[in-house]
Each structure stands twice: as structure tokens, then as C-alpha cells.
Design a protein around this motif. Sequence first.
Motif, PDB file in Angstrom:
ATOM      1  N   LEU A   5       0.796  -1.232   0.000  1.00 56.33           N
ATOM      2  CA  LEU A   5       0.000   0.000   0.000  1.00 56.33           C
ATOM      3  C   LEU A   5       0.832   1.287   0.000  1.00 56.33           C
ATOM      4  N   SER A   6       2.120   1.188   0.253  1.00 55.68           N
ATOM      5  CA  SER A   6       3.051   2.337   0.188  1.00 55.68           C
ATOM      6  C   SER A   6       2.590   3.568   0.980  1.00 55.68           C
ATOM      7  N   PRO A   7       2.310   3.423   2.265  1.00 54.63           N
ATOM      8  CA  PRO A   7       1.844   4.578   3.045  1.00 54.63           C
ATOM      9  C   PRO A   7       2.872   5.694   3.148  1.00 54.63           C
ATOM     10  N   HIS A   8       4.156   5.381   2.968  1.00 57.31           N
ATOM     11  CA  HIS A   8       5.207   6.398   3.074  1.00 57.31           C
ATOM     12  C   HIS A   8       5.121   7.436   1.957  1.00 57.31           C
ATOM     13  N   LEU A   9       4.358   7.129   0.914  1.00 56.19           N
ATOM     14  CA  LEU A   9       4.250   8.059  -0.214  1.00 56.19           C
ATOM     15  C   LEU A   9       3.087   9.036  -0.073  1.00 56.19           C
ATOM     16  N   ILE A  10       2.283   8.871   0.971  1.00 57.00           N
ATOM     17  CA  ILE A  10       1.040   9.627   1.082  1.00 57.00           C
ATOM     18  C   ILE A  10       0.966  10.355   2.419  1.00 57.00           C
ATOM     19  N   LYS A  11       0.718  11.642   2.401  1.00 59.88           N
ATOM     20  CA  LYS A  11       0.513  12.423   3.616  1.00 59.88           C
ATOM     21  C   LYS A  11      -0.904  12.173   4.112  1.00 59.88           C
ATOM     22  N   TYR A  59      -3.887  11.727   7.680  1.00 57.30           N
ATOM     23  CA  TYR A  59      -4.375  12.343   8.908  1.00 57.30           C
ATOM     24  C   TYR A  59      -4.251  11.423  10.114  1.00 57.30           C
ATOM     25  N   CYS A  60      -3.611  10.287   9.930  1.00 56.18           N
ATOM     26  CA  CYS A  60      -3.487   9.298  10.993  1.00 56.18           C
ATOM     27  C   CYS A  60      -2.305   8.396  10.675  1.00 56.18           C
ATOM     28  N   PRO A  61      -1.778   7.662  11.653  1.00 58.42           N
ATOM     29  CA  PRO A  61      -0.713   6.706  11.359  1.00 58.42           C
ATOM     30  C   PRO A  61      -1.268   5.502  10.608  1.00 58.42           C
ATOM     31  N   ASN A  62      -0.580   5.084   9.572  1.00 52.87           N
ATOM     32  CA  ASN A  62      -0.972   3.900   8.813  1.00 52.87           C
ATOM     33  C   ASN A  62      -0.052   2.739   9.183  1.00 52.87           C
ATOM     34  N   GLY A  63      -0.638   1.559   9.339  1.00 55.06           N
ATOM     35  CA  GLY A  63       0.139   0.388   9.696  1.00 55.06           C
ATOM     36  C   GLY A  63      -0.386  -0.241  10.972  1.00 55.06           C
ATOM     37  N   LEU A  64       0.519  -0.800  11.773  1.00 53.14           N
ATOM     38  CA  LEU A  64       0.151  -1.448  13.033  1.00 53.14           C
ATOM     39  C   LEU A  64      -0.064  -0.367  14.090  1.00 53.14           C
ATOM     40  N   GLN A  65      -1.313  -0.158  14.489  1.00 52.40           N
ATOM     41  CA  GLN A  65      -1.646   0.896  15.453  1.00 52.40           C
ATOM     42  C   GLN A  65      -1.671   0.380  16.890  1.00 52.40           C
ATOM     43  N   VAL A  66      -2.130  -0.837  17.080  1.00 52.41           N
ATOM     44  CA  VAL A  66      -2.159  -1.459  18.406  1.00 52.41           C
ATOM     45  C   VAL A  66      -1.551  -2.848  18.271  1.00 52.41           C
ATOM     46  N   GLU A  67      -0.490  -3.122  19.045  1.00 52.77           N
ATOM     47  CA  GLU A  67       0.214  -4.395  18.920  1.00 52.77           C
ATOM     48  C   GLU A  67      -0.467  -5.484  19.747  1.00 52.77           C
ATOM     49  N   GLY A  68      -0.556  -6.681  19.154  1.00 57.54           N
ATOM     50  CA  GLY A  68      -1.148  -7.827  19.827  1.00 57.54           C
ATOM     51  C   GLY A  68      -0.224  -9.024  19.776  1.00 57.54           C
ATOM     52  N   LYS A  69      -0.812 -10.202  19.616  1.00 59.48           N
ATOM     53  CA  LYS A  69      -0.026 -11.443  19.623  1.00 59.48           C
ATOM     54  C   LYS A  69       0.952 -11.498  18.452  1.00 59.48           C
ATOM     55  N   TYR A 103      -5.288   1.315   7.507  1.00 59.36           N
ATOM     56  CA  TYR A 103      -4.763   2.009   6.326  1.00 59.36           C
ATOM     57  C   TYR A 103      -5.862   2.913   5.780  1.00 59.36           C
ATOM     58  N   HIS A 104      -5.614   4.211   5.820  1.00 60.33           N
ATOM     59  CA  HIS A 104      -6.623   5.193   5.427  1.00 60.33           C
ATOM     60  C   HIS A 104      -6.444   5.583   3.954  1.00 60.33           C
ATOM     61  N   LEU A 105      -5.809   6.706   3.674  1.00 56.41           N
ATOM     62  CA  LEU A 105      -5.659   7.146   2.282  1.00 56.41           C
ATOM     63  C   LEU A 105      -4.915   6.141   1.403  1.00 56.41           C
ATOM     64  N   PRO A 106      -3.905   5.415   1.925  1.00 57.80           N
ATOM     65  CA  PRO A 106      -3.260   4.417   1.061  1.00 57.80           C
ATOM     66  C   PRO A 106      -4.229   3.364   0.533  1.00 57.80           C
ATOM     67  N   ASN A 143      -0.837  10.200  -6.520  1.00 56.29           N
ATOM     68  CA  ASN A 143      -1.680   9.524  -5.531  1.00 56.29           C
ATOM     69  C   ASN A 143      -2.968  10.303  -5.273  1.00 56.29           C
ATOM     70  N   SER A 144      -3.520  10.869  -6.322  1.00 51.93           N
ATOM     71  CA  SER A 144      -4.749  11.646  -6.195  1.00 51.93           C
ATOM     72  C   SER A 144      -5.851  10.809  -5.552  1.00 51.93           C
ATOM     73  N   VAL A 145      -6.505  11.370  -4.527  1.00 53.50           N
ATOM     74  CA  VAL A 145      -7.579  10.631  -3.862  1.00 53.50           C
ATOM     75  C   VAL A 145      -8.911  10.783  -4.590  1.00 53.50           C
ATOM     76  N   SER A 146      -8.957  11.664  -5.570  1.00 56.87           N
ATOM     77  CA  SER A 146     -10.131  11.772  -6.426  1.00 56.87           C
ATOM     78  C   SER A 146      -9.724  11.380  -7.843  1.00 56.87           C
ATOM     79  N   VAL A 147     -10.604  10.670  -8.531  1.00 56.53           N
ATOM     80  CA  VAL A 147     -10.280  10.123  -9.849  1.00 56.53           C
ATOM     81  C   VAL A 147     -11.422  10.393 -10.820  1.00 56.53           C
TER      82      VAL A 147
END
Length: 252
Positions: free
Chosen positions: A14-20, A22-32, A96-99, A130-134
Motif C-alpha cells: 500500500l506504500s503509506p510512506h508516499l502519502i501524507k 491524517y493518521c498513522p498507517n500500519g500497526l496501530q495497536v500491537e497484539g499477539k 490504512y486510510h488514504l493508502p 496519488n490523487s484521492v479523487s479520480v
Amino acid sequence: MNHLKLETLLNELLSPHLIKDYCPNGLQVEGKVEVKTIITGVTASQALVDRAIEEKADALLVHHGYFWKGEPSEIRGMKYRRIKALIENGINLYAYHLPLDVHPTLGNNAQLAKLLDIEMLGGLEAGNPNSVSVFGQFAEPLSGDELAARLSIALHREPLHIGDTGPAEIKTVGWCTGGGQDFLELAAQKGLDAFISGEISERTVHTARELGIHYFSAGHHATERYGVKALGEYLAANHGFDVTFIDIDNPV
């Protein structure tokens, strides 16, 4: 699969590093550590967390997670109860939000195009890969009523259609899943016949009427069901996870 390895896999896809965002993308709460069973859903509400617990899931994968910019940083109240339930049950939360909106095949925009039989042609935001509108086009023109009916069948809810001054036939269309109503003016500037998004504002009605374009408000949740569902299906098919999509319906 190791929970951190799963995050790496998702980040590579999903390449979240390429997109600014409004929230952290990836592992937000760690579990098992080991992840075999995944529940996917649109929003990490308490209802979805509870279903993940019932299903004994190792991970919850969503489009709308936690820790949004501008929200209170304290972990208390509703946020505390959700996170406490995840931690006590060892459930990893990946978000994963915008990605996930912009992915060319698994994203919300791409999946909506597939549902509505639209040929996607590119991004509305010039110069933004990475336009969010198409935008895209239909193989055959539709009337406003015909497109409203197609949306109703595909998304299982009747859209709000503002088409007072729109063209008699819709051939070209722009869209942005979720809360993308403010791309309407950009769609009109591009000469599109219609624009679809999840939400509508008071100003949207006047903009559509004055610019002579159809606007369809089809539901934030309804337009964003399909990206995370497709992502889960990809993980099941290509990496052997046991994945279940759970739809906690939302009328908005």
C-alpha cells in the motif's frame, strides 16, 4: 505470519510512506506475535472489536483506525475501552486510510469503479500520482436516474442525487469515496458530467446546481466497504490467512 512481517507486507503493498495522511498507517495497536486469523471491516468501532473477540481473531484490519490528527491524545472513555479490549485479547490492529483509498486495484476508488462498471482514466488532482479523487467514463451514457439506480443496487442504499441542472446524459464521471464532496468543483472544471462521493455538505447542492453537474452522495460507509474487503481477500488468496469481512452497517 509474524505480526511485524504482516505489517511490512501491507506497507510494501500500500506504500503509506508516499502519502501524507491524517493518521498513522500500519500497526496501530500491537497484539499477539503470530497472525493466522484476520477480521476486516471499515471502522474499528467497539462493535467490530467485539466481533473480532468473538471470532478469536489474531488481527483486525480496517480502513478507519485510531489516533486521528486533532483528536484528544488521552486514552480514556470510548478510546480506552476499545484499546483495552484489543490489548486484553491480544488482537493486532492494522489501519490504512488514504493508502487504501488510492491503491490502483484494491483501493476504495478502484473497487467502486469495478462495482459501477466505470473505466478509470486517471486522477483529478493534476500532478499528484496519488490523487484521492479520480475520473473515468461509462461504456454507454446513462441518465441521472439510471446512475442513481445503479448506485442503489451496487451499494445497497439509495443515493442522494442533486441533478437539477446536470446534463441529460452522463458519460464522464469523477468520484472519491468517503468524504470527497469538495472535489466537486474540480470535477466540474474538468468538464465531467457527474461526481460521486460518500457525503454531502450544504454548499455541495449549490455548487452542483450552479456548475451544471450531477452530484451523487452515496454514503461514506457504503462507498468504503469494498477496499478493505478486497485487501482481505488478497491476503487470503496469496498468503493463506483465514480472513472474514464483517460489515457493521452505518447509514451515514
